[in-house]
Design a protein around this motif. Structure first.
Motif, PDB file in Angstrom:
ATOM      1  N   ILE A   1       0.815  -1.218   0.000  1.00 39.73           N
ATOM      2  CA  ILE A   1       0.000   0.000   0.000  1.00 39.73           C
ATOM      3  C   ILE A   1       0.849   1.268   0.000  1.00 39.73           C
ATOM      4  CG2 ILE A   1      -1.676   1.326   1.357  1.00 39.73           C
ATOM      5  CD1 ILE A   1      -2.637  -1.417   2.483  1.00 39.73           C
ATOM      6  N   PHE A   2       1.939   1.255   0.778  1.00 38.19           N
ATOM      7  CA  PHE A   2       2.722   2.468   1.008  1.00 38.19           C
ATOM      8  C   PHE A   2       4.090   2.396   0.336  1.00 38.19           C
ATOM      9  CE2 PHE A   2      -0.062   1.990   4.747  1.00 38.19           C
ATOM     10  CZ  PHE A   2      -0.762   3.184   4.657  1.00 38.19           C
ATOM     11  N   GLU A   3       4.604   3.563  -0.027  1.00 33.52           N
ATOM     12  CA  GLU A   3       5.961   3.656  -0.571  1.00 33.52           C
ATOM     13  C   GLU A   3       6.999   3.491   0.535  1.00 33.52           C
ATOM     14  OE1 GLU A   3       6.421   6.964  -3.662  1.00 33.52           O
ATOM     15  OE2 GLU A   3       4.596   7.519  -2.548  1.00 33.52           O
ATOM     16  N   ALA A   4       6.649   3.929   1.721  1.00 27.97           N
ATOM     17  CA  ALA A   4       7.539   3.840   2.882  1.00 27.97           C
ATOM     18  C   ALA A   4       6.740   3.310   4.067  1.00 27.97           C
ATOM     19  CB  ALA A   4       8.140   5.198   3.221  1.00 27.97           C
ATOM     20  N   VAL A   5       7.343   2.375   4.798  1.00 24.95           N
ATOM     21  CA  VAL A   5       6.685   1.783   5.961  1.00 24.95           C
ATOM     22  C   VAL A   5       7.634   1.871   7.147  1.00 24.95           C
ATOM     23  CG1 VAL A   5       5.670  -0.303   6.953  1.00 24.95           C
ATOM     24  CG2 VAL A   5       5.401   0.176   4.505  1.00 24.95           C
ATOM     25  N   TYR A   6       7.123   2.404   8.259  1.00 18.57           N
ATOM     26  CA  TYR A   6       7.861   2.430   9.515  1.00 18.57           C
ATOM     27  C   TYR A   6       7.208   1.418  10.443  1.00 18.57           C
ATOM     28  CZ  TYR A   6      10.256   6.577   7.930  1.00 18.57           C
ATOM     29  OH  TYR A   6      11.038   7.448   7.222  1.00 18.57           O
ATOM     30  N   CYS A   7       7.987   0.452  10.915  1.00 22.21           N
ATOM     31  CA  CYS A   7       7.486  -0.625  11.774  1.00 22.21           C
ATOM     32  C   CYS A   7       7.982  -0.397  13.190  1.00 22.21           C
ATOM     33  CB  CYS A   7       7.997  -1.973  11.280  1.00 22.21           C
ATOM     34  SG  CYS A   7       7.638  -2.297   9.544  1.00 22.21           S
ATOM     35  N   ASP A   8       7.055  -0.323  14.152  1.00 25.81           N
ATOM     36  CA  ASP A   8       7.487  -0.059  15.522  1.00 25.81           C
ATOM     37  C   ASP A   8       7.938  -1.331  16.231  1.00 25.81           C
ATOM     38  OD1 ASP A   8       5.135  -1.320  16.327  1.00 25.81           O
ATOM     39  OD2 ASP A   8       4.517   0.292  17.666  1.00 25.81           O
ATOM     40  N   ARG A   9       8.076  -2.387  15.491  1.00 20.13           N
ATOM     41  CA  ARG A   9       8.702  -3.639  15.933  1.00 20.13           C
ATOM     42  C   ARG A   9       9.252  -4.315  14.691  1.00 20.13           C
ATOM     43  NH1 ARG A   9       8.980  -5.022  21.116  1.00 20.13           N
ATOM     44  NH2 ARG A   9       7.386  -4.215  22.481  1.00 20.13           N
ATOM     45  N   THR A  10      10.034  -5.364  14.897  1.00 21.27           N
ATOM     46  CA  THR A  10      10.536  -6.166  13.781  1.00 21.27           C
ATOM     47  C   THR A  10      10.209  -7.630  14.064  1.00 21.27           C
ATOM     48  OG1 THR A  10      12.715  -6.677  14.723  1.00 21.27           O
ATOM     49  CG2 THR A  10      12.501  -4.559  13.559  1.00 21.27           C
ATOM     50  N   VAL A  11      10.508  -8.489  13.105  1.00 19.61           N
ATOM     51  CA  VAL A  11      10.270  -9.921  13.337  1.00 19.61           C
ATOM     52  C   VAL A  11      11.162 -10.465  14.444  1.00 19.61           C
ATOM     53  CG1 VAL A  11       9.410 -10.375  11.019  1.00 19.61           C
ATOM     54  CG2 VAL A  11      11.858 -10.610  11.483  1.00 19.61           C
ATOM     55  N   LEU A  12      12.259  -9.789  14.730  1.00 22.18           N
ATOM     56  CA  LEU A  12      13.146 -10.251  15.799  1.00 22.18           C
ATOM     57  C   LEU A  12      12.525 -10.061  17.185  1.00 22.18           C
ATOM     58  CD1 LEU A  12      15.997 -11.466  16.211  1.00 22.18           C
ATOM     59  CD2 LEU A  12      16.797  -9.130  16.594  1.00 22.18           C
ATOM     60  N   ASP A  13      11.677  -9.059  17.333  1.00 24.78           N
ATOM     61  CA  ASP A  13      11.124  -8.731  18.651  1.00 24.78           C
ATOM     62  C   ASP A  13      10.421  -9.922  19.304  1.00 24.78           C
ATOM     63  OD1 ASP A  13      10.810  -5.319  19.075  1.00 24.78           O
ATOM     64  OD2 ASP A  13      11.539  -6.145  17.201  1.00 24.78           O
ATOM     65  N   SER A  14       9.547 -10.590  18.574  1.00 20.57           N
ATOM     66  CA  SER A  14       8.809 -11.706  19.190  1.00 20.57           C
ATOM     67  C   SER A  14       9.752 -12.838  19.577  1.00 20.57           C
ATOM     68  CB  SER A  14       7.705 -12.214  18.265  1.00 20.57           C
ATOM     69  OG  SER A  14       8.245 -12.762  17.085  1.00 20.57           O
ATOM     70  N   LEU A  15      10.851 -12.985  18.852  1.00 21.42           N
ATOM     71  CA  LEU A  15      11.815 -14.037  19.198  1.00 21.42           C
ATOM     72  C   LEU A  15      12.620 -13.671  20.440  1.00 21.42           C
ATOM     73  CD1 LEU A  15      13.017 -15.186  15.682  1.00 21.42           C
ATOM     74  CD2 LEU A  15      11.099 -16.003  17.072  1.00 21.42           C
ATOM     75  N   VAL A  16      12.894 -12.400  20.619  1.00 18.70           N
ATOM     76  CA  VAL A  16      13.572 -11.954  21.840  1.00 18.70           C
ATOM     77  C   VAL A  16      12.684 -12.248  23.050  1.00 18.70           C
ATOM     78  CG1 VAL A  16      14.353  -9.931  23.118  1.00 18.70           C
ATOM     79  CG2 VAL A  16      15.032 -10.236  20.725  1.00 18.70           C
ATOM     80  N   TYR A  17      11.419 -11.871  22.954  1.00 17.51           N
ATOM     81  CA  TYR A  17      10.494 -12.158  24.053  1.00 17.51           C
ATOM     82  C   TYR A  17      10.360 -13.664  24.255  1.00 17.51           C
ATOM     83  CZ  TYR A  17       9.048  -7.342  24.790  1.00 17.51           C
ATOM     84  OH  TYR A  17       9.039  -6.005  25.115  1.00 17.51           O
ATOM     85  N   SER A  18      10.341 -14.423  23.173  1.00 12.28           N
ATOM     86  CA  SER A  18      10.259 -15.887  23.274  1.00 12.28           C
ATOM     87  C   SER A  18      11.439 -16.445  24.045  1.00 12.28           C
ATOM     88  CB  SER A  18      10.224 -16.517  21.876  1.00 12.28           C
ATOM     89  OG  SER A  18       9.048 -16.172  21.198  1.00 12.28           O
ATOM     90  N   ARG A  19      12.619 -15.928  23.764  1.00 13.96           N
ATOM     91  CA  ARG A  19      13.811 -16.412  24.461  1.00 13.96           C
ATOM     92  C   ARG A  19      13.746 -16.066  25.944  1.00 13.96           C
ATOM     93  NH1 ARG A  19      19.438 -16.048  21.689  1.00 13.96           N
ATOM     94  NH2 ARG A  19      19.038 -18.223  21.247  1.00 13.96           N
ATOM     95  N   VAL A  20      13.331 -14.860  26.273  1.00 14.39           N
ATOM     96  CA  VAL A  20      13.214 -14.450  27.676  1.00 14.39           C
ATOM     97  C   VAL A  20      12.190 -15.333  28.401  1.00 14.39           C
ATOM     98  CG1 VAL A  20      12.463 -12.569  29.205  1.00 14.39           C
ATOM     99  CG2 VAL A  20      14.006 -12.082  27.293  1.00 14.39           C
ATOM    100  N   LEU A  21      11.134 -15.720  27.698  1.00 15.85           N
ATOM    101  CA  LEU A  21      10.082 -16.543  28.295  1.00 15.85           C
ATOM    102  C   LEU A  21      10.428 -18.033  28.318  1.00 15.85           C
ATOM    103  CD1 LEU A  21       7.007 -14.733  26.717  1.00 15.85           C
ATOM    104  CD2 LEU A  21       7.760 -14.621  29.108  1.00 15.85           C
ATOM    105  N   GLY A  22      11.562 -18.404  27.710  1.00 12.59           N
ATOM    106  CA  GLY A  22      12.016 -19.791  27.763  1.00 12.59           C
ATOM    107  C   GLY A  22      11.554 -20.670  26.614  1.00 12.59           C
ATOM    108  N   PHE A  23      11.061 -20.079  25.533  1.00 15.72           N
ATOM    109  CA  PHE A  23      10.605 -20.859  24.385  1.00 15.72           C
ATOM    110  C   PHE A  23      11.751 -21.050  23.388  1.00 15.72           C
ATOM    111  CE2 PHE A  23       6.592 -18.337  25.472  1.00 15.72           C
ATOM    112  CZ  PHE A  23       6.158 -19.279  26.384  1.00 15.72           C
TER     113      PHE A  23
END
Length: 170
Positions: free
Chosen positions: A71-93
């Motif tokens: 849809i957009f020419e430019a997209v700003y993402c306030d998270r990345t795909v890495l974020d959920s994996l960081v939380y997963s690691r902290v949670l022990g997954f």
């Protein structure tokens, strides 16, 4: 163009994404801000997070990035795909992280720039969703640092509001 802003909760990622997008939007470029994926998760998040929640966030974020990029020419993402994996690691997954990390690292190459927002005082507020435990926030931030260092992820580290133009009024 796609910009990823990563980091633990309560660091100003959404504010930075919106401000950067507004600046670019003023030049006439169709600009979108992808935000709120974790907030819309149907499972518990943060310290109560489940493996299903982390999988849902990971996949939903990728899908929404694809939709926004169409849809957009430019997209700003306030998270990345890495974020959920960081939380997963902290949670022990660890199995989830091991399964998803190779694809996430390849996906990170699709961003034109990556910013890593670091915790600082005053941003961790009780909004009914965000976890207010400072130790949990620090653990998540440390895990970001470990994965960024371990995989040589090219990020611009933001430790101070003035580095990206936020003033004291927010």
């Amino acid at each position: 163009m796609k910009i990823g802003i990563m980091g633990t909760h309560g660091t100003g990622k959404t504010t930075m994404a919106k401000q950067m997008a507004e600046t670019l939007r003023a030049t006439g470029i169709r600009t979108g801000v992808l935000t709120g994926v974790a907030r819309s998760c149907p499972w518990p998040i943060n310290r109560a997070g489940t493996e299903d929640a982390q999988r849902w966030i990971y996949h939903t974020h990728m899908i929404r990035e694809l939709e926004y990029s169409r849809i957009f020419e430019a997209v700003y993402c306030d998270r990345t795909v890495l974020d959920s994996l960081v939380y997963s690691r902290v949670l022990g997954f660890e199995d989830l992280v091991e399964d998803y990390l190779p694809a996430a690292l390849r996906w990170l190459a699709t961003y034109d720039a990556l910013f890593w927002m670091r915790p600082r005082g005053g941003w961790l507020v009780d909004d009914g969703v965000r976890d207010t435990d400072e130790e949990f926030q620090r653990r998540v931030d440390r895990e970001f640092g470990c994965l960024i260092d371990m995989h040589n992820i090219p990020v611009t580290e933001i430790k101070d509001d003035m580095e990206w133009g936020r003033d004291d009024d927010g």
